[in-house]
Structures are given as C-alpha cells and as structure tokens.
Design an enzyme around this catalytic site. Structure first.
Site, PDB file in Angstrom:
ATOM      1  N   HIS A  23     -10.124   3.111  -1.716  1.00 40.37           N
ATOM      2  CA  HIS A  23     -10.292   2.677  -0.339  1.00 40.37           C
ATOM      3  C   HIS A  23     -11.147   1.413  -0.370  1.00 40.37           C
ATOM      4  O   HIS A  23     -12.253   1.380   0.146  1.00 40.37           O
ATOM      5  CB  HIS A  23     -10.935   3.790   0.498  1.00 40.37           C
TER       6      HIS A  23
ATOM      7  N   HIS B 130       0.824  -1.199   0.000  1.00 40.41           N
ATOM      8  CA  HIS B 130       0.000   0.000   0.000  1.00 40.41           C
ATOM      9  C   HIS B 130       0.862   1.255   0.000  1.00 40.41           C
ATOM     10  O   HIS B 130       0.523   2.247  -0.626  1.00 40.41           O
ATOM     11  CB  HIS B 130      -0.903  -0.028   1.240  1.00 40.41           C
TER      12      HIS B 130
END
Lengths: 798, 261
Positions: free
Chosen positions: A131, A63
């Site tokens: 997200h 990430h």
C-alpha cells in the site's frame, strides 16, 4: 439515462483529446487503451457513460490487472539480439510453480491468496501486498488500510479464512534526512515511519491478529516513495477452499458504508507520484478495524453454515472490481441506490468505484438470505442485497431504475490491448573497494558501526508496539534470547490451539544488491527468506514463497530490464530450491517527479520474498541466541569475496561490483543437511548470515544469549581465494549460517554435516568479552557484548 | 455438581475470546461464547452460568477510553442480571480489556453500596504507547479464589496501551488494607512495571475474592511453548512443566465452582 450520469465524448476524439480525458479523469489509461475503448464503443454507436469508463479504467489498471507482468517484452542485454518474453508472470513465476508441482499446493495465483495444506482439517492461505502510494501521502491511514486490505484478502480466499498472523515490511527514507533535502511535497521519513507503524499497529492490534514478523529498511531513494508491504496468513477448513457463482445468486454487500473515500485508488496507484500528489487526499481510504473484526466474526459463522457460494473483498476499485470479477463468467446486475451510504450526494460512478474500507461481497443463494441476515443482525453488521448474478455475461449497473452501465464481460476482462514493451539491461560499473587490512588491524569500530546502521539496528521499539501474543499460538517470538530482545530469524505459530503443528513465516529482501544486479538481489531475497525458515527449524520441502515486486516506471526500458532480471532469478532459484510461488503482487510506478525541475527518482528495484513453511512439531524449533558457555560455534556454508552491495562497503561509501552470487546446488544441500541436523536435535541455536555477514551474525547471537564469544577466522570455509580479515568477517555470501553445538554433539554434528562445508569459528564463553582473532593470529575485534548490544539497540530506540 | 459453565462475553472488538475459551476448556469447564446482544435480548440467560469471563480485546474500538462503552452497556442494560450474578456468589474474571471493563463498571475494586460506581481507572501507560512484553509478577496475600495456591512468582505477557492502575489515595489504601491486590509487577522501574501502575498493581479482586481482573494474559501461557524463552530452558536444570503459569487461574475458578456452587 439517469441525469446523475455523464457521457464521455470519445467517439470523435483525436489522440490528444483521448489522452486529455485519461489524464484529467485520473484514469491512468494509455493511448492504445483509450483507442481500444473508442473502437469498442464505436461499434456500439454510442459514447460510454462515466460509470462505464471508470469501470474499464479500474479493471484495466496496472494495480488490478498487472499488465506489465502479462505483456510481451523484448529484452536485450548489451549488443545481443533481443529475447522475446511472452509475459514475465507466466514465463517465470507461474512456470516455476508448475514445474515444481508440489502436491500440497491447493490453490495458486487464482484466488485472493495462495492456499497450501496444513493438517487433516485445515489449509493455510497467505498473501502479501503493498500500500505504497497511499502511505506516501497519508502514512497512518495508508498503512492501516494496507493491513486491513490484506486481511480481507485472506477473508476473501476460498470461502473465507480466519486471519491468524500478520507480517509487515517497510522501506523508508533515511531517518536523519535534513529537511532541506526533502523532495518537494513529500513527508519527512521520520513522520512516514511513525505514521506507518502506528497505522499498522492500531489496525492489526484491534483485529486481534498477532504481528510476529517483519523488517524495516532504509534508503534515501525511498523518501518520496516509501514501501509498505502488509501480509496476512489465514487458516481455512479444507472443505471451504472452493468458490463458484451461480446465476440467480444474490449480490450481497457486507460491512462498512460507502463514501467518497478512496475513489481512484486503483488508477492512482498505477501512476507515478509527483510534487502535487499530496493534494490527492480523497484517493486514500479510511480504516475502521472494529468494523472489519465484526465482518470476520459474522462471515466465519455464515461460512460454517454454508450460506454463500463465493466471496471477495472490495479492495481497489470497490464494487466495480468485486462484482466485475465475481460475475466474470456469468454476468451481474446491480442497483446502486440500494448501497448503504455514509452520506448523501454521491454520483453513481462514485458509489460504484469508492474504495471505502471494510466491505466484502458474497454470492448468496436466495434460500439462504434470511439466515445470513440473522447472523449479521446478531453481530451488528450491515448486509445489503445489491442485485443478482445473471447469465447474461454482461455487467449491468442500474441507478434509480435507469441503466448506467451495460458492459460485456468479455470486453471488460479481455479487451485490454496487450502491449509490447522494450527492456534493456546494462550492467553498471561502480568503484570497487579493496580490503582495509593494510590500513587497520582492528575492526571493532566497523562492527559497531554495522550493528548501528539503521537496516541492522534493533527494531524493538517498533516490534513491542505490535501484539504478538494474541490468539495464544506464538511459540517463537520476533524477539528472543536471555532478555527477550534478540532478533529472531522467523516467527513460529501454532494456529490450531492444542496442536504442536506449526507455521513458520519469514522474509527476504536485499534492494542494495539491485544496484549491482537485480538478478542477484532477487536470488538473494529468496535465499534469505529460506535461510530464515531453515534457521528456526523449517525445511525447504514444506516451504512456499510469495513474490512482491516494487519497481519504478516499467514504461522505461532500463527499469523494465531490471524487472526482467529479477523475474528470471525467481524462476531459476525457486526451481533449484524446489520452493513454489503460490501468490504474489506487484507495485510499479514507484517514482517521483518534480514538476518544476523535471527531476525523476525511482526507488531501488525491490523484491520482497515472503516464505511460509509447515513444521510438523514445534518442539524442534530453535532460536538464534546462544545458550551455554563452552558450546562451539560453527560456520555453515562457503564464504566468498562477495561484498558488492554489502553493508560493509556501504558504511565506507562504496557499492562495488561483486554482489553475492547464488550457487543453488550448494545452497540447497547446505540447507537440507542443516534442517536435518536441527530436527535431530544436534543444534542448540542457529542464525543466518545476512546483512553484515559473519561478524554481525556472531555478535547478535552472543548478545541475545547474554554470553561472550572467543572466535577466530582461520577455519572459515571459503569457496575462493579469500584471506582478508574484513572480507571474511563482513562478506554477505548466500546460504550461510552460524550454529551453536554442544561439545557432546560435536562429532555427531560434524558427521551429519560431512557433505557440506563447515568450519569451527570458536566458543561461547562465560564472560561478556567478544573477541575475534584474524587470520594472522592477532585480535581484530576486542570488545564486549554490552558495547555491541548498546550500539545495536541505541539508534532506533525511540 | 455438574460441569461448571462459563459464559465468555463477546462484543464488537473482543479478540482474546478463543484462547480464553480454550483455557477454561482445558480447566474442565463447559464454555459458551456469547455476544452481548444475546444477553440483552434475553436469548441467553446469565443465570445459567457460574462464571462470567470478559476477555481481552478492544471492545468497541476502545473509543473514548478502554472498555468504557462495554462497561456502560453492561451497567445499564444488564444491571439486574449482573447484580444477581454477584449476589449469587458466582465468579467474574476480566482479562486486560475485561479488567478495564470491570473497573469501569465499578465491580472492581467494588464498594459497600450496591450502586455500580467507578472508583479507579486504568489510564494510558506512562510510555504513552501500546506495548507487548512478558512481565514478572509477585503474588500477594489476597482472598482471590482464582489464584489460590499459585506460585509466588508468576511470568505472564502483557499487551496493552491503557493499563496503568490508578485511583484516589483513599481507594488505594482501602484496596491495600483489604488485601485486594492479587498481583504486583515485580519491579517498579520501567519496563518491569510496563505501564507505571500505582503500587505496581497488575491485578485486583473484590473483597470477596470472587471478582478478579488483571492486565496480564494468563490465557496466553497455557503450555511451556508459550514461554518466550522455552528454547533456553534445559530439562536438567530447570523444573520445566508442560503446563504454563496461566492455566492454574482457570483451574482454580472451576474447582471453586465445583466445591461451592
């Protein structure tokens, strides 16, 4: 050492023990990475603390560091010798931007968002990110903090941009999925849909940022792994785009308090989901948009008073990531007991890693701290001095006087082993579908069915829940036409009140083509985003792109092979069109596994391309709704027999094998000539041909404008032998548009477009009739715009 | 007199302040964006201004109900300054969240007593959700100084979740009798009346016409290019002005101050 800190016993651990530590700690570190940490601490002769290993895991997470895009890949197609790719990102994305070399690119790939020039006073920043994992587990909170996070990216770019526009793209499972077919532990797509929309709505509306552009797509494979892309455009003074950190600057945290929410968000997002992920509630953050609005209000004042030298947001990894990144080239010392907490009882590593929302970190020269505190007090925003940036090149974290982490910046940022990954690509073979001309002479039902399919159907019920008028600058709304309900190709806003200089934002996304070839899917996404820009009056010359890759597990060679295909297309098409990438993001591991059955599902390989264009004068903008009966409708661009992955094949249960190809030279010329015609005032309305082809585009233009159309397929320009009516009507070939031309401009328009394939499609009529004649001269569509509009509006009405 | 001065009130969650500021500047006023903390602390004096504007947004997140926390803060921490402002015959404009605040302070629809008591409310839309759309408004006969000479039909956007004006029968009929209704939605059916307001009420003033609140956003229609269908307007057929319908509201306020204060 503080008694609130634990050591991780890794010095003498074997491979199995190292992997157990990684797995049980939600560290998402692989064996090579664990071994690198073991070796590093071996030379130091001690075990790492929990604060240290958590900091490393977060910094090295997919990430945060995007290691797949930087790793070496051995890629092979069929029997061919493998090709070595030294990083997808440098080879294809960054390289494209460097070769295109647009002088108006101010900052690319280095800051929290890309920056391009706007006018003499301001630049624009633009960022889109995802997200996904949090939204799968807690749609409302996950999506709200998604938009909250990307707004902070704008605020954390340069010395801080004012957020002026939101764009959101969602991918969900089919809304009519039977409950019995839901994968274990997942939420129903309808619930995800509702929660995500409400989350984005409540956060964006409260922040006072118009949400004027977006898309919603549906596919069963998104059921367990929904995708939530949130984007934000910001406006920043030209002299506030650079940042630096000097030793001696204070580390100041601004905004919300720190709690246990969102711990391990970064590492959690770097792994697959399974049927137990729903129990991981603490990895989802909790949003408070009013807190974020207060931060914006305070920080933009502090920015304009020149009170700080650098800024970044606390996103994934919290303070660990923010301070670690800001201090990378100098060093930093932080005292965790100073952090303002929501409640007592957090361990030092939890304070350090918490992804509690609405927090920014700034580097403040000591002489400015009093003035900064005054502004924060006036805006009722909490600001805390956590420590100092140093010249030690170490990240040193203290808790109640004891050192709890002491890491070399060099190891933290460059110690990650570079893996070599395998990627393969084998073109799939699907059953093909022939033209249905032999079975039927009437495509009215097909057209209605396409308009009603959830990807194409009206999203008005969602769009109306977003405030698109706040800030007073929107000049082309997401809904346009006689009744303000037609689907606009893109939105246009004027961010500087009183100026007619505009910003266009559009998106392109075609995951269905990935089932045929991810190269074509990526290429089509770029083409579509650019078509949408051109359709409202923008130009390729002033357009920049963002890439957002959402993929399955890249450790699996076939998934990675698809990623390589898409990245190659990004390079080829962006350079051909001359439109640079300025920022991007990837979200990998969008897979779900059922731990009892062992069933594995990945999402369709999904690339979202977002485009931003600066428009010199918004008075030149056009919309997609037809304006006046008697005007002519033209097709611009060649149609080919390309229905692989099309919606038409889709409604008949086929995928096919020939997805729309990109002919960039043809496409570029088409778009340039059309931009020029629009800017000359020759075009009354314009709509791009995308999902559902010419048939759907024409129907949308007609019912948005409130007038019927009489069309025939005889003069549609074609690039190959294509005579079947359904292929002509529903092929999804790239680089095509429909335009409306006033009779008095017909000659000028045809002259203007002489170097581009165009064809007369028909006329706008003063009734509600919508009729299309096929190539053999008989009516193949005979209906009214009211019927078509109702088919389009009904499915997602509530 | 000198240039009229407008205080545009800000607090946590205010978000239509910049465009409201712009509207008053275009109308010829001097403007200041002031955080309520600075009024409470005495750093800024309300008495230095002739117009108070409470812009749209979500003050304090609209927690509990839209506008209520800011209304309480104004009622209890700015009591005398506000009473004096009103007694001096100065102007107050509340747009969207600002209207909600004015209703919850009791300044609208107002009463004969000097107490600020809430007599009406802006409840959740009957659609039960936030909605953003343009609406047709019909201008009513009223003493409102902000809408003097305005067109009979005005087109403005709304964007709210809590905009349904409702009040007990006696208050409604009082508002009606006193001609305090300034704008009504042109039709009573949804979505033309976007929130289900009683009597299609979109905006009201106090009996003096100097305090005005409305749910639609006049500051979002300052130029022709804000119109959602400006690309459909033809220069030959439609009387197209480059000025949007909303600007006159701000101009009227400025003219009133110049002439009367």
């Amino acid at each position: 050492m503080s008694n609130k800190v634990n050591e991780f016993e890794i010095l003498n651990a074997d491979d199995a023990e190292l992997m157990r530590i990684s797995r049980e700690g939600t560290l998402s570190l692989n064996l090579d990475e664990m071994k690198a940490i073991q070796t590093h601490f071996g030379t130091l002769g001690r075990n790492p603390t929990d604060v240290e290993i958590e900091t490393i895991a977060q910094t090295w997470s997919e990430h945060c560091v995007h290691k797949t895009f930087k790793s070496i890949i051995l890629y092979s197609e069929g029997e061919e010798e493998p090709e070595q790719i030294d990083g997808l990102f440098p080879t294809y994305i960054q390289q494209a931007t460097e070769e295109i070399a647009k002088p108006w690119c101010v900052s690319v790939f280095s800051d929290n968002a890309g920056i391009i020039e706007f006018d003499e006073t301001f630049n624009l920043v633009f960022k889109v990110e995802t997200h996904n994992h949090p939204s799968a587990i807690e749609p409302y909170g996950g999506a709200g903090t998604g938009i909250g996070g990307v707004i902070r990216d704008s605020l954390g770019t340069g010395l801080g941009a004012k957020p002026i526009l939101n764009t959101d793209v969602f991918c969900f499972g089919m809304p009519d999925t039977p409950y019995a077919q839901l994968p274990k532990g997942t939420l129903h797509p309808k619930r995800v849909f509702k929660g995500v929309v409400a989350g984005v709505r409540d956060y964006g509306n409260r922040m006072g940022i118009p949400t004027a552009n977006g898309a919603i797509l549906f596919d069963t494979r998104y059921t367990a792994n929904p995708l939530v892309f949130c984007g934000n455009v910001g406006l920043i003074p030209r002299n506030r785009c650079d940042k630096s950190v000097e030793p001696g600057d204070l580390v100041v945290a601004i905004g919300g308090q720190t709690g246990r929410d969102g711990i391990h968000g970064a590492t959690f997002s770097s792994a697959e989901l399974d049927d137990t992920s729903e129990n991981l509630g603490s990895v989802v953050q909790i949003g408070n948009p009013i807190m974020e609005k207060k931060i914006v209000d305070a920080l933009l004042q502090a920015r304009d008073h020149n009170l700080y030298r650098s800024i970044t947001d606390c996103g994934a990894g919290g303070f660990s990531s923010a301070v670690g990144e800001m201090g990378e080239h100098v060093g930093a010392e932080v005292h965790l007991e100073r952090v303002s907490l929501k409640y007592e009882g957090l361990a030092p590593w939890e304070i350090w890693l918490s992804e509690a929302q609405e927090r920014m970190v700034i580097a403040v020269p000591p002489e400015n701290i009093d003035e900064l505190m005054e502004i924060c007090e006036a805006e009722v925003v909490e600001a805390t001095v956590l420590g100092t940036f140093t010249d030690t090149h170490r990240l040193q974290v203290f808790y109640e006087g004891a050192i709890v982490a002491d890491l070399e910046m060099e190891f933290l940022h460059n110690g990650l082993p570079k893996p070599i990954k395998q990627a393969v690509w084998t073109p799939p073979q699907h059953p093909d579908m022939a033209s249905r001309d032999k079975e039927t002479q009437n495509y009215t039902e097909d057209l209605k069915q396409l308009l009603a399919s959830p990807n194409i159907a009206s999203k008005e019920s969602v769009i109306r829940q977003y405030d698109h008028g706040v800030q007073g600058g929107v000049v082309i709304n997401p809904l346009v036409g006689a009744k303000n309900d037609g689907p606009s190709d893109a939105c246009v806003v004027t961010p500087v009140i009183g100026s007619r200089k505009g910003v266009i934002v559009a998106n392109g996304i075609n995951p269905k083509y990935s089932d045929v070839d991810p190269y074509l899917s990526a290429a089509a996404a770029i083409d579509e985003a650019l078509r949408n820009i051109v359709a409202v009056g923008g130009t390729l010359e002033k357009t920049a792109l963002l890439d957002n890759f959402c993929w399955g597990n890249p450790d699996k060679p076939d998934r990675l092979g698809e990623l390589v295909r898409a990245a190659k297309a990004c390079y080829d098409i962006a350079t051909a069109y001359g439109t640079p990438f300025i920022s991007g993001k990837d979200s990998l591991y969008n897979e779900y596994s059922d731990t009892t059955t062992g069933e594995q599902r990945a999402i369709p390989s999904t690339l979202l391309i977002s485009a931003i264009c600066v428009m010199p004068d918004i008075q030149r903008a056009v919309t997609m709704d037809v304006k006046t009966p008697g005007n002519f409708i033209y097709v611009v661009g060649n149609t080919y027999a390309e229905l692989g992955g099309s919606h038409y094949f889709g409604i008949h249960g086929f995928i096919g094998n020939k997805a729309p190809a990109i002919r960039a030279d043809e496409g570029k010329l088409t778009m340039e000539r059309l931009s020029s015609a629009i800017n000359t005032g020759l075009v009354r309305s314009c709509h791009d041909c995308s999902e559902g082809g010419i048939g759907v585009a024409a129907a949308e233009m007609a019912f948005a404008g409130g007038y019927g159309m009489s069309l025939n397929l005889n003069d549609i320009p074609t690039g190959d032998e294509i005579t079947a009516d359904d292929y002509l009507l529903f092929s999804e070939s790239n680089s095509r548009f429909l335009v409306e031309i006033e009779p008095q401009h017909q000659r000028a328009y045809e002259n203007h477009m002489s170097s581009v394939p165009i064809g007369y499609l028909g006329t706008v009529i003063d009734t509600s009739e919508f009729v299309i004649k096929g190539t053999a001269g008989h009516l193949i569509v005979e209906t009214s715009i009211d019927v078509l509009k109702s088919a389009w509006q009904t499915p997602l009405h509530s | 007199m000198t240039q009229p001065k407008v205080l545009i009130l800000r607090t946590a969650g205010t978000n239509c302040d910049a465009e409201t500021n712009r509207a008053f500047q275009l109308a010829g006023a001097g403007t200041a964006l002031v955080h309520i903390q600075n009024l409470i602390s005495g750093k800024v004096n309300l008495s230095d201004y002739q117009i108070l504007a409470i812009p749209g947004g979500f003050s304090y997140g609209d927690d509990i109900a839209a506008g209520i926390l800011l209304a309480i803060e104004m009622r209890h921490k700015l009591t005398s300054a506000l009473n004096q402002f009103v007694a001096d015959g100065k102007l107050i404009l509340g747009i969207c969240n600002g209207f909600q605040v004015l209703v919850r302070t009791g300044l609208l629809p107002g009463s004969n007593t000097s107490e600020m008591t809430q007599r009406a409310t802006l409840a959740m839309n009957t659609s039960a959700k936030f909605e953003c759309r343009w609406v047709d408004l019909e201008t009513q006969e009223s003493p409102c100084v902000f809408t003097k000479g305005i067109k009979a039909h005005v087109y403005l956007p709304v964007a709210h979740a809590e905009g349904r004006f409702t009040a007990p029968e006696d208050v409604l009929s009082e508002v009606e009798t006193n001609n305090q209704i300034v704008f009504r939605y042109a039709e009573s059916r949804y979505p033309d009346n976007p929130n289900g307001s009683d009597g299609n009420i979109a905006g009201i003033c106090d009996t003096t016409g100097r305090i005005f609140g409305l749910m639609p956003h006049p500051e979002r229609f300052l130029t022709k290019w804000n119109h959602p269908r400006w690309t459909r307007l033809s220069e030959t057929q439609d009387s197209v002005s480059e000025e949007g319908d909303g600007l006159v509201i701000f101009k009227n306020a400025v003219s009133y101050v110049k002439a009367n204060l």
